[in-house]
Motif scaffolding. Structure first.
Motif, PDB file in Angstrom:
ATOM      1  N   LYS A  40       0.856  -1.192   0.000  1.00  0.00           N
ATOM      2  CA  LYS A  40       0.000   0.000   0.000  1.00  0.00           C
ATOM      3  C   LYS A  40       0.887   1.234   0.000  1.00  0.00           C
ATOM      4  CE  LYS A  40      -3.822   0.235   2.249  1.00  0.00           C
ATOM      5  NZ  LYS A  40      -4.867   0.334   3.305  1.00  0.00           N
ATOM      6  N   LEU A  41       0.639   2.135  -0.959  1.00  0.00           N
ATOM      7  CA  LEU A  41       1.515   3.279  -1.179  1.00  0.00           C
ATOM      8  C   LEU A  41       0.714   4.577  -1.146  1.00  0.00           C
ATOM      9  CD1 LEU A  41       4.252   3.395  -3.921  1.00  0.00           C
ATOM     10  CD2 LEU A  41       2.748   5.338  -3.569  1.00  0.00           C
ATOM     11  N   LEU A  42       1.256   5.563  -0.438  1.00  0.00           N
ATOM     12  CA  LEU A  42       0.608   6.860  -0.289  1.00  0.00           C
ATOM     13  C   LEU A  42       1.437   7.907  -1.026  1.00  0.00           C
ATOM     14  CD1 LEU A  42      -1.961   7.682   1.281  1.00  0.00           C
ATOM     15  CD2 LEU A  42      -0.477   8.402   3.169  1.00  0.00           C
ATOM     16  N   VAL A  43       0.786   8.684  -1.898  1.00  0.00           N
ATOM     17  CA  VAL A  43       1.441   9.771  -2.626  1.00  0.00           C
ATOM     18  C   VAL A  43       1.017  11.094  -2.018  1.00  0.00           C
ATOM     19  CG1 VAL A  43       1.665  10.935  -4.856  1.00  0.00           C
ATOM     20  CG2 VAL A  43       1.518   8.434  -4.767  1.00  0.00           C
ATOM     21  N   THR A  44       1.994  11.972  -1.730  1.00  0.00           N
ATOM     22  CA  THR A  44       1.682  13.236  -1.063  1.00  0.00           C
ATOM     23  C   THR A  44       2.724  14.287  -1.417  1.00  0.00           C
ATOM     24  OG1 THR A  44       1.113  14.212   1.085  1.00  0.00           O
ATOM     25  CG2 THR A  44       2.993  12.710   1.037  1.00  0.00           C
ATOM     26  N   LEU A  45       2.435  15.552  -1.090  1.00  0.00           N
ATOM     27  CA  LEU A  45       3.432  16.601  -1.266  1.00  0.00           C
ATOM     28  C   LEU A  45       4.393  16.649  -0.090  1.00  0.00           C
ATOM     29  CD1 LEU A  45       1.677  19.765  -2.766  1.00  0.00           C
ATOM     30  CD2 LEU A  45       3.127  18.097  -3.917  1.00  0.00           C
ATOM     31  N   ASP A  46       3.862  16.553   1.130  1.00  0.00           N
ATOM     32  CA  ASP A  46       4.668  16.690   2.340  1.00  0.00           C
ATOM     33  C   ASP A  46       4.398  15.542   3.301  1.00  0.00           C
ATOM     34  OD1 ASP A  46       5.889  19.590   2.227  1.00  0.00           O
ATOM     35  OD2 ASP A  46       3.811  19.775   1.577  1.00  0.00           O
ATOM     36  N   ALA A  55      -1.142   7.164   7.352  1.00  0.00           N
ATOM     37  CA  ALA A  55      -0.520   6.005   6.717  1.00  0.00           C
ATOM     38  C   ALA A  55      -0.476   4.814   7.665  1.00  0.00           C
ATOM     39  CB  ALA A  55       0.893   6.363   6.249  1.00  0.00           C
ATOM     40  N   ASN A  56      -0.108   5.064   8.903  1.00  0.00           N
ATOM     41  CA  ASN A  56      -0.021   3.987   9.888  1.00  0.00           C
ATOM     42  C   ASN A  56      -1.395   3.400  10.197  1.00  0.00           C
ATOM     43  OD1 ASN A  56       1.303   2.298  11.826  1.00  0.00           O
ATOM     44  ND2 ASN A  56       0.657   3.712  13.437  1.00  0.00           N
ATOM     45  N   LYS A  57      -2.383   4.272  10.353  1.00  0.00           N
ATOM     46  CA  LYS A  57      -3.742   3.829  10.682  1.00  0.00           C
ATOM     47  C   LYS A  57      -4.347   3.000   9.554  1.00  0.00           C
ATOM     48  CE  LYS A  57      -8.318   5.633  11.949  1.00  0.00           C
ATOM     49  NZ  LYS A  57      -9.114   6.869  12.230  1.00  0.00           N
ATOM     50  N   LYS A  58      -4.047   3.369   8.301  1.00  0.00           N
ATOM     51  CA  LYS A  58      -4.642   2.704   7.145  1.00  0.00           C
ATOM     52  C   LYS A  58      -3.775   1.574   6.580  1.00  0.00           C
ATOM     53  CE  LYS A  58      -8.311   5.351   6.950  1.00  0.00           C
ATOM     54  NZ  LYS A  58      -9.689   4.838   7.123  1.00  0.00           N
ATOM     55  N   GLY A  59      -2.634   1.329   7.195  1.00  0.00           N
ATOM     56  CA  GLY A  59      -1.802   0.204   6.783  1.00  0.00           C
ATOM     57  C   GLY A  59      -0.915   0.445   5.575  1.00  0.00           C
ATOM     58  N   PHE A  60      -0.569   1.701   5.292  1.00  0.00           N
ATOM     59  CA  PHE A  60       0.350   1.982   4.183  1.00  0.00           C
ATOM     60  C   PHE A  60       1.782   1.700   4.640  1.00  0.00           C
ATOM     61  CE2 PHE A  60      -3.384   4.372   2.999  1.00  0.00           C
ATOM     62  CZ  PHE A  60      -3.443   4.202   1.620  1.00  0.00           C
ATOM     63  N   ASP A  61       2.542   1.048   3.777  1.00  0.00           N
ATOM     64  CA  ASP A  61       3.922   0.706   4.121  1.00  0.00           C
ATOM     65  C   ASP A  61       4.942   1.618   3.453  1.00  0.00           C
ATOM     66  OD1 ASP A  61       4.516  -0.599   1.403  1.00  0.00           O
ATOM     67  OD2 ASP A  61       2.867  -1.847   2.143  1.00  0.00           O
ATOM     68  N   THR A  62       4.483   2.454   2.520  1.00  0.00           N
ATOM     69  CA  THR A  62       5.399   3.319   1.766  1.00  0.00           C
ATOM     70  C   THR A  62       4.743   4.660   1.478  1.00  0.00           C
ATOM     71  OG1 THR A  62       6.372   1.373   0.687  1.00  0.00           O
ATOM     72  CG2 THR A  62       6.818   3.510  -0.320  1.00  0.00           C
ATOM     73  N   ILE A  63       5.522   5.741   1.599  1.00  0.00           N
ATOM     74  CA  ILE A  63       5.060   7.083   1.250  1.00  0.00           C
ATOM     75  C   ILE A  63       6.020   7.661   0.220  1.00  0.00           C
ATOM     76  CG2 ILE A  63       4.552   9.413   2.066  1.00  0.00           C
ATOM     77  CD1 ILE A  63       4.105   8.264   4.853  1.00  0.00           C
ATOM     78  N   VAL A  64       5.461   8.163  -0.875  1.00  0.00           N
ATOM     79  CA  VAL A  64       6.249   8.869  -1.885  1.00  0.00           C
ATOM     80  C   VAL A  64       5.830  10.333  -1.855  1.00  0.00           C
ATOM     81  CG1 VAL A  64       6.780   9.101  -4.335  1.00  0.00           C
ATOM     82  CG2 VAL A  64       6.456   6.829  -3.352  1.00  0.00           C
ATOM     83  N   SER A  65       6.777  11.219  -1.595  1.00  0.00           N
ATOM     84  CA  SER A  65       6.464  12.650  -1.472  1.00  0.00           C
ATOM     85  C   SER A  65       7.243  13.472  -2.482  1.00  0.00           C
ATOM     86  CB  SER A  65       6.773  13.152  -0.062  1.00  0.00           C
ATOM     87  OG  SER A  65       8.175  13.269   0.134  1.00  0.00           O
ATOM     88  N   HIS A  66       6.762  14.692  -2.680  1.00  0.00           N
ATOM     89  CA  HIS A  66       7.487  15.659  -3.516  1.00  0.00           C
ATOM     90  C   HIS A  66       8.548  16.363  -2.683  1.00  0.00           C
ATOM     91  CE1 HIS A  66       8.607  18.716  -6.273  1.00  0.00           C
ATOM     92  NE2 HIS A  66       7.847  19.675  -5.753  1.00  0.00           N
TER      93      HIS A  66
END
Length: 256
Positions: A40-46, A55-66
């Protein structure tokens, strides 16, 4: 599913570090277990505290930010400091964080192409003074007066405000550069633009430019860059169809 390292290597290939400014700092910011698979991957600016909590609550294991999670040097790693505290949270939650900053501004399909696309610009060209020009200039769907264009920009970007200066002249060619584009004002004019949109402008550039033929528009750092999240999320979904990808609107600055 790719591993976290494989995901970063893929993004590093299509958004190469060679496009980054010398002063920039981005890349694989935080990754305790690079061989774990991305599910599960989350895309965000910050990467804000709220973003990490989500991310932690929803079970995302990776964050890609600008914007880079680590921009300046960290002198201590403890919970008393903002960035270091976020790093500790990410590590304890097992969440990988990777950032792509000025290279995402410059790359084809990146921040400024996404901004030009949202505004409906045609015949878009790059402008800048180095080998990886960040700015884009293109033709508006219709000629607009400055006050009309300000309203158009505000609606297209869902921005809470748009500051602008100059004469209420006809505008056909618009230059854009998301984020802080104060240093590129003269380059935008040189590129043949009638007007220039960026995220942040100081009082003096806005005031001084009243004597220029170029009209300046300021619509907020976040709002001029957020469109790239949609493009980046689509790129990742198309490449890795077995990964769940979501966009997180991480705006931390409120306007009233």
């Amino acid at each position: 599913m790719p591993t976290k390292r494989e995901l970063y290597d893929y993004l590093d290939t299509i958004i190469p570090r060679s496009l980054s400014c010398d002063w920039d700092n981005d890349g694989l910011m935080c990754c305790a277990k690079p061989e774990d698979h991305v599910k599960k991957l989350l895309v965000t600016l910050d990467i804000t505290d709220a973003c990490i909590e989500y991310a932690n609550k929803k079970g995302f294991d990776t964050i890609v930010s600008h914007h880079p999670l680590i921009f300046k040097g960290i002198k201590a790693l403890n919970t008393d400091m903002g960035v270091s505290n976020r790093l500790i949270k990410l590590m304890s939650c097992g969440i990988c964080a990777m950032s792509f900053h000025t290279r995402l501004d410059a790359v084809s399909g990146g921040v400024n192409d996404a901004l030009a696309e949202v505004l409906g610009l045609r015949d878009v060209e790059a402008f800048g003074e180095n080998n990886s020009p960040m700015g884009r200039v293109g033709t508006l769907p219709a000629t607009m007066r400055a006050n009309e264009l300000a309203i158009y920009i505000k609606e297209k970007l869902s921005a809470p405000y748009v500051n602008f200066n100059g004469r209420n002249n006809d505008i056909k060619r618009l230059a854009v550069l998301g984020g802080a584009g104060e240093d590129e004002i003269l380059l935008a004019e040189k590129a043949g633009a009638d007007a220039y949109l960026t995220g942040e402008l100081g009082h003096h550039p806005l005031t001084d430019a009243c004597d220029m033929a170029l009209t300046l528009f300021e619509a907020g750092h976040h709002y001029t860059e957020f469109p790239v999240c949609k493009n980046l999320a689509k790129t990742l979904k198309d490449k890795f169809s077995d990964i769940e990808v979501e966009i997180y609107n991480s705006i931390a600055v409120k306007t009233v």
